[in-house]
Design a protein around this motif. Structure first.
Motif, short mmCIF file in Angstrom:
data_model
loop_
_atom_site.label_atom_id
_atom_site.label_comp_id
_atom_site.label_asym_id
_atom_site.label_seq_id
_atom_site.Cartn_x
_atom_site.Cartn_y
_atom_site.Cartn_z
N ASP A 89 42.95 36.05 37.12
CA ASP A 89 42.08 35.78 35.99
C ASP A 89 42.65 36.39 34.71
O ASP A 89 42.64 35.77 33.66
N ARG A 138 43.22 27.07 35.62
CA ARG A 138 42.16 26.84 34.65
C ARG A 138 42.65 25.78 33.70
O ARG A 138 43.66 25.97 33.02
N VAL A 147 37.94 33.81 41.11
CA VAL A 147 38.91 34.08 40.05
C VAL A 147 38.18 33.83 38.73
O VAL A 147 38.02 32.68 38.31
N GLY A 148 37.70 34.89 38.11
CA GLY A 148 36.93 34.74 36.87
C GLY A 148 35.68 33.93 37.14
O GLY A 148 34.90 34.24 38.03
#
Length: 195
Positions: free
Chosen positions: A189, A161, A142-143
């Protein structure tokens, strides 16, 4: 001659031909809909689903037409788990359809600190594993981080995040099994970084 010079200077001033001071810096124009946070910036939970992902965004990322409308539910802070804000976005619901029937659900939540966010992600994955019985669980990209992809009745990806977590749930007919991790990872993301 002195009177003539004074008249000439006055005429030039009135005509706009005088030398002016250098222009001041123009005020910054706000950028709306930028897809990435400023360096060092942290995602905040908005109160509008278009600030999470639009129908066009999802159609592009999932390679599958995502119908409207979009329904939102704004959550409230919850001290016992450290939650400061929450927004749930349900995509593709008919007017009289309950939110549980949404083809796509994205939930974005912020917490008081990273530890509270991590605990909630862990609890969400544990709840889904126990509810799904035979659910399969995999780590996905994810990213620049990772998330957990769960396959039960629907595809669900849990990621975060900093102090913000995201849950993306998609019905199986919207993504191919071999692409689910990559596509849901892109959606997660995007939701975590869209400003």
């Amino acid at each position: 001659m002195r009177v003539g010079l004074t008249v000439l200077v006055a005429a030039l001033a009135l005509g706009g031909c005088t030398h002016s001071a250098p222009p001041r810096e123009s005020p910054a124009v706000p950028v709306i809909g930028s897809s990435r946070p400023k360096a060092g910036g942290e995602r905040t939970v908005p109160d509008d689903c278009d600030a999470v992902a639009t129908l066009d965004d999802l159609t592009r990322m999932l390679h599958h037409f995502v119908p409207g409308p979009v329904r939102r539910i704004v959550g409230v802070p919850q001290d016992d788990i450290g939650r400061t804000a929450r927004l749930d976005c349900y995509y593709g619901l008919a007017a009289d359809q309950p939110t549980a029937g949404a083809p796509i659900w994205i939930g974005l939540t912020s917490y008081v600190d990273e530890e509270s966010a991590r605990k909630r992600r862990t609890a969400t994955v544990a709840d889904e594993r126990s509810a799904g019985g035979t659910a399969s669980v995999n780590d996905v990209v994810v990213g620049d981080g990772h998330g957990v992809l769960i396959r039960a009745a629907s595809w669900m990806l849990v990621a975060g995040r900093g102090r913000v977590t995201v849950v993306v749930q998609v019905v199986p007919t919207m993504v191919r099994e071999d692409q689910a991790g990559q596509l849901l990872g892109q959606v997660a993301d995007f939701a975590l970084t869209k400003h």
